[in-house]
Scaffold this motif. Structure first.
Motif, PDB file in Angstrom:
ATOM      1  N   ALA A 188       3.314 -16.829  -3.810  1.00 26.55           N
ATOM      2  CA  ALA A 188       3.273 -15.451  -3.334  1.00 26.55           C
ATOM      3  C   ALA A 188       4.661 -15.031  -2.881  1.00 26.55           C
ATOM      4  O   ALA A 188       5.438 -15.854  -2.382  1.00 26.55           O
ATOM      5  N   LEU A 189       4.954 -13.760  -3.062  1.00 19.81           N
ATOM      6  CA  LEU A 189       6.192 -13.175  -2.546  1.00 19.81           C
ATOM      7  C   LEU A 189       5.805 -12.085  -1.562  1.00 19.81           C
ATOM      8  O   LEU A 189       5.103 -11.136  -1.916  1.00 19.81           O
ATOM      9  N   LEU A 190       6.244 -12.231  -0.314  1.00 19.20           N
ATOM     10  CA  LEU A 190       5.951 -11.249   0.723  1.00 19.20           C
ATOM     11  C   LEU A 190       7.122 -10.280   0.833  1.00 19.20           C
ATOM     12  O   LEU A 190       8.259 -10.691   1.068  1.00 19.20           O
ATOM     13  N   LEU A 191       6.840  -9.000   0.643  1.00 20.23           N
ATOM     14  CA  LEU A 191       7.857  -7.956   0.757  1.00 20.23           C
ATOM     15  C   LEU A 191       7.825  -7.400   2.166  1.00 20.23           C
ATOM     16  O   LEU A 191       6.792  -6.925   2.633  1.00 20.23           O
TER      17      LEU A 191
ATOM     18  N   PRO B  58      -5.813  -6.995 -19.622  1.00 19.08           N
ATOM     19  CA  PRO B  58      -5.022  -6.730 -18.412  1.00 19.08           C
ATOM     20  C   PRO B  58      -4.916  -7.966 -17.523  1.00 19.08           C
ATOM     21  O   PRO B  58      -5.885  -8.704 -17.366  1.00 19.08           O
ATOM     22  N   PHE B  59      -3.751  -8.163 -16.950  1.00 17.77           N
ATOM     23  CA  PHE B  59      -3.535  -9.350 -16.119  1.00 17.77           C
ATOM     24  C   PHE B  59      -3.103  -8.997 -14.702  1.00 17.77           C
ATOM     25  O   PHE B  59      -2.907  -9.879 -13.866  1.00 17.77           O
ATOM     26  N   ARG B  60      -2.933  -7.700 -14.379  1.00 13.43           N
ATOM     27  CA  ARG B  60      -2.465  -7.281 -13.061  1.00 13.43           C
ATOM     28  C   ARG B  60      -3.539  -6.484 -12.326  1.00 13.43           C
ATOM     29  O   ARG B  60      -4.214  -5.653 -12.914  1.00 13.43           O
ATOM     30  N   HIS B  61      -3.665  -6.749 -11.036  1.00 14.24           N
ATOM     31  CA  HIS B  61      -4.432  -5.899 -10.126  1.00 14.24           C
ATOM     32  C   HIS B  61      -3.429  -5.223  -9.200  1.00 14.24           C
ATOM     33  O   HIS B  61      -2.674  -5.908  -8.494  1.00 14.24           O
ATOM     34  N   TYR B  62      -3.412  -3.894  -9.179  1.00 15.81           N
ATOM     35  CA  TYR B  62      -2.618  -3.171  -8.185  1.00 15.81           C
ATOM     36  C   TYR B  62      -3.565  -2.517  -7.188  1.00 15.81           C
ATOM     37  O   TYR B  62      -4.449  -1.742  -7.571  1.00 15.81           O
ATOM     38  N   CYS B  63      -3.396  -2.825  -5.917  1.00 19.24           N
ATOM     39  CA  CYS B  63      -4.190  -2.215  -4.847  1.00 19.24           C
ATOM     40  C   CYS B  63      -3.221  -1.537  -3.888  1.00 19.24           C
ATOM     41  O   CYS B  63      -2.464  -2.213  -3.181  1.00 19.24           O
ATOM     42  N   GLY B  64      -3.225  -0.202  -3.897  1.00 19.57           N
ATOM     43  CA  GLY B  64      -2.315   0.547  -3.051  1.00 19.57           C
ATOM     44  C   GLY B  64      -2.747   0.566  -1.599  1.00 19.57           C
ATOM     45  O   GLY B  64      -3.781   0.012  -1.216  1.00 19.57           O
ATOM     46  N   HIS B  65      -1.947   1.270  -0.776  1.00 22.02           N
ATOM     47  CA  HIS B  65      -2.264   1.312   0.654  1.00 22.02           C
ATOM     48  C   HIS B  65      -3.429   2.249   0.942  1.00 22.02           C
ATOM     49  O   HIS B  65      -4.016   2.192   2.025  1.00 22.02           O
ATOM     50  N   LYS B  66      -3.790   3.102  -0.042  1.00 24.14           N
ATOM     51  CA  LYS B  66      -4.989   3.922   0.097  1.00 24.14           C
ATOM     52  C   LYS B  66      -6.151   3.197  -0.560  1.00 24.14           C
ATOM     53  O   LYS B  66      -5.988   2.550  -1.590  1.00 24.14           O
ATOM     54  N   ASN B  67      -7.342   3.335   0.028  1.00 25.31           N
ATOM     55  CA  ASN B  67      -8.479   2.527  -0.411  1.00 25.31           C
ATOM     56  C   ASN B  67      -9.183   3.066  -1.657  1.00 25.31           C
ATOM     57  O   ASN B  67      -9.915   2.341  -2.315  1.00 25.31           O
ATOM     58  N   ALA B  68      -8.974   4.346  -1.978  1.00 25.73           N
ATOM     59  CA  ALA B  68      -9.498   4.940  -3.219  1.00 25.73           C
ATOM     60  C   ALA B  68     -11.010   4.769  -3.353  1.00 25.73           C
ATOM     61  O   ALA B  68     -11.497   4.273  -4.361  1.00 25.73           O
ATOM     62  N   VAL B  69     -11.737   5.158  -2.308  1.00 27.95           N
ATOM     63  CA  VAL B  69     -13.198   5.114  -2.379  1.00 27.95           C
ATOM     64  C   VAL B  69     -13.749   6.538  -2.420  1.00 27.95           C
ATOM     65  O   VAL B  69     -13.138   7.472  -1.877  1.00 27.95           O
TER      66      VAL B  69
ATOM     67  N   GLU C 199       0.041  -3.505   1.684  1.00 30.37           N
ATOM     68  CA  GLU C 199      -0.550  -3.556   3.021  1.00 30.37           C
ATOM     69  C   GLU C 199      -2.030  -3.943   2.987  1.00 30.37           C
ATOM     70  O   GLU C 199      -2.895  -3.228   3.517  1.00 30.37           O
ATOM     71  N   PRO C 200      -2.364  -5.082   2.385  1.00 28.40           N
ATOM     72  CA  PRO C 200      -3.776  -5.461   2.259  1.00 28.40           C
ATOM     73  C   PRO C 200      -4.454  -5.770   3.583  1.00 28.40           C
ATOM     74  O   PRO C 200      -5.687  -5.712   3.670  1.00 28.40           O
ATOM     75  N   SER C 201      -3.679  -6.088   4.614  1.00 30.68           N
ATOM     76  CA  SER C 201      -4.277  -6.434   5.905  1.00 30.68           C
ATOM     77  C   SER C 201      -4.403  -5.238   6.836  1.00 30.68           C
ATOM     78  O   SER C 201      -4.881  -5.384   7.967  1.00 30.68           O
ATOM     79  N   ALA C 202      -3.991  -4.049   6.378  1.00 38.67           N
ATOM     80  CA  ALA C 202      -4.056  -2.860   7.235  1.00 38.67           C
ATOM     81  C   ALA C 202      -5.484  -2.609   7.696  1.00 38.67           C
ATOM     82  O   ALA C 202      -6.415  -2.601   6.893  1.00 38.67           O
ATOM     83  N   ALA C 203      -5.661  -2.426   8.990  1.00 36.26           N
ATOM     84  CA  ALA C 203      -6.938  -2.101   9.639  1.00 36.26           C
ATOM     85  C   ALA C 203      -7.907  -3.276   9.708  1.00 36.26           C
ATOM     86  O   ALA C 203      -9.003  -3.135  10.262  1.00 36.26           O
TER      87      ALA C 203
ATOM     88  N   GLY D 180      -3.557 -20.947  -9.763  1.00 35.43           N
ATOM     89  CA  GLY D 180      -2.382 -20.628 -10.555  1.00 35.43           C
ATOM     90  C   GLY D 180      -2.046 -19.163 -10.569  1.00 35.43           C
ATOM     91  O   GLY D 180      -1.180 -18.728 -11.326  1.00 35.43           O
ATOM     92  N   GLY D 181      -2.728 -18.377  -9.730  1.00 35.59           N
ATOM     93  CA  GLY D 181      -2.436 -16.955  -9.656  1.00 35.59           C
ATOM     94  C   GLY D 181      -1.119 -16.684  -8.958  1.00 35.59           C
ATOM     95  O   GLY D 181      -0.500 -17.575  -8.362  1.00 35.59           O
ATOM     96  N   LEU D 182      -0.691 -15.442  -9.048  1.00 33.23           N
ATOM     97  CA  LEU D 182       0.574 -15.000  -8.455  1.00 33.23           C
ATOM     98  C   LEU D 182       0.278 -13.761  -7.631  1.00 33.23           C
ATOM     99  O   LEU D 182      -0.565 -12.944  -8.012  1.00 33.23           O
ATOM    100  N   ALA D 183       0.951 -13.589  -6.491  1.00 29.26           N
ATOM    101  CA  ALA D 183       0.711 -12.433  -5.629  1.00 29.26           C
ATOM    102  C   ALA D 183       2.030 -11.887  -5.100  1.00 29.26           C
ATOM    103  O   ALA D 183       2.895 -12.653  -4.662  1.00 29.26           O
ATOM    104  N   ILE D 184       2.173 -10.575  -5.170  1.00 25.18           N
ATOM    105  CA  ILE D 184       3.300  -9.870  -4.556  1.00 25.18           C
ATOM    106  C   ILE D 184       2.686  -8.945  -3.513  1.00 25.18           C
ATOM    107  O   ILE D 184       1.841  -8.107  -3.833  1.00 25.18           O
ATOM    108  N   ILE D 185       3.099  -9.099  -2.243  1.00 21.81           N
ATOM    109  CA  ILE D 185       2.400  -8.451  -1.137  1.00 21.81           C
ATOM    110  C   ILE D 185       3.394  -7.723  -0.245  1.00 21.81           C
ATOM    111  O   ILE D 185       4.314  -8.340   0.311  1.00 21.81           O
TER     112      ILE D 185
END
Length: 208
Positions: free
Chosen positions: A39-42, A79-90, A159-163, A183-188
């Motif tokens: 994982a790479l933490l930004l 597709p091999f990427r999941h992008y989850c933005g800071h908005k929850n999109a519900v 910001e997956p841990s927000a709230a 073997g997954g990869l994460a950029i956070i």
């Protein structure tokens, strides 16, 4: 799908990458490598380009200079990427279960069933509740459930841990560790402390 991608090891390489919004460059001269299973933490202050970098890696913004590539990604795997933005999109009037089933229809299946993913993320008793009635932390858990129903090798999380409360943050760490173990990869992008055994930190907004 996820297992095949993990076996041939998707990795990330950037070379002199620059990205930004409009004509404003926020991140420049970025050259790095992230191997499978890490994982790479930004980190950095608001506005330094963490979200912009994630959007660029997700393919939603064009690089302003330089290149990036996910090595080992096979187009035949889909597709091999999941992008989850800071908005929850519900959708507020859609039930929790309907929301997750909608995401399965968009992103594909292959992981946990929607019901099992909601149990895993602590939303098992809220399946029939309109998503708009969820608290901010519960909506974030619903986003985590999305990662479990449609496995993909690369997670790009803003910001997956927000709230999230303490239990929710522990759940996030557990899910990330399991993802890296396969073997997954994460950029956070995060302001919170996320402790993982195989991670590096990139501080944006600073110059060497």
């Amino acid at each position: 799908m996820m297992q095949r991608q993990a076996r041939h090891g998707i990795n990330l390489h950037t070379r002199d990458l620059a990205c930004g919004r409009g004509e404003t460059i926020l991140v420049r001269d970025l050259s790095l490598s992230v191997p499978p299973g890490e994982a790479l933490l930004l980190r950095g202050a608001n506005g330094v380009g963490k979200s912009t970098l994630l959007l660029t890696l997700a393919g939603l913004l064009r690089p302003m200079a330089g290149t990036f590539a996910f090595g080992g990604a096979d187009p035949d795997d889909g597709p091999f990427r999941h992008y989850c933005g800071h908005k929850n999109a519900v959708r507020s009037r859609q039930s929790v279960l309907e929301t997750l089933r909608f995401w399965v229809a968009i992103n594909g299946s292959g992981g946990l069933t929607p019901e099992a993913a909601l149990e895993r993320t602590g939303l098992g008793r809220a399946t029939g509740l309109d998503a708009g009635y969820l608290s901010a932390g519960q909506q974030r858990r619903l986003v985590l459930a999305r990662l479990l129903v449609s496995p993909r090798a690369v997670w790009l999380l803003d910001e997956p841990s927000a709230a999230l409360d303490a239990d929710g943050q522990a759940l996030l760490t557990e899910l990330l560790a399991e993802h890296l173990d396969t073997g997954g990869l994460a950029i956070i992008a995060t302001h919170d402390e996320i402790t993982l055994p195989r991670s590096a930190t990139l501080e944006l907004g600073t110059r060497p």
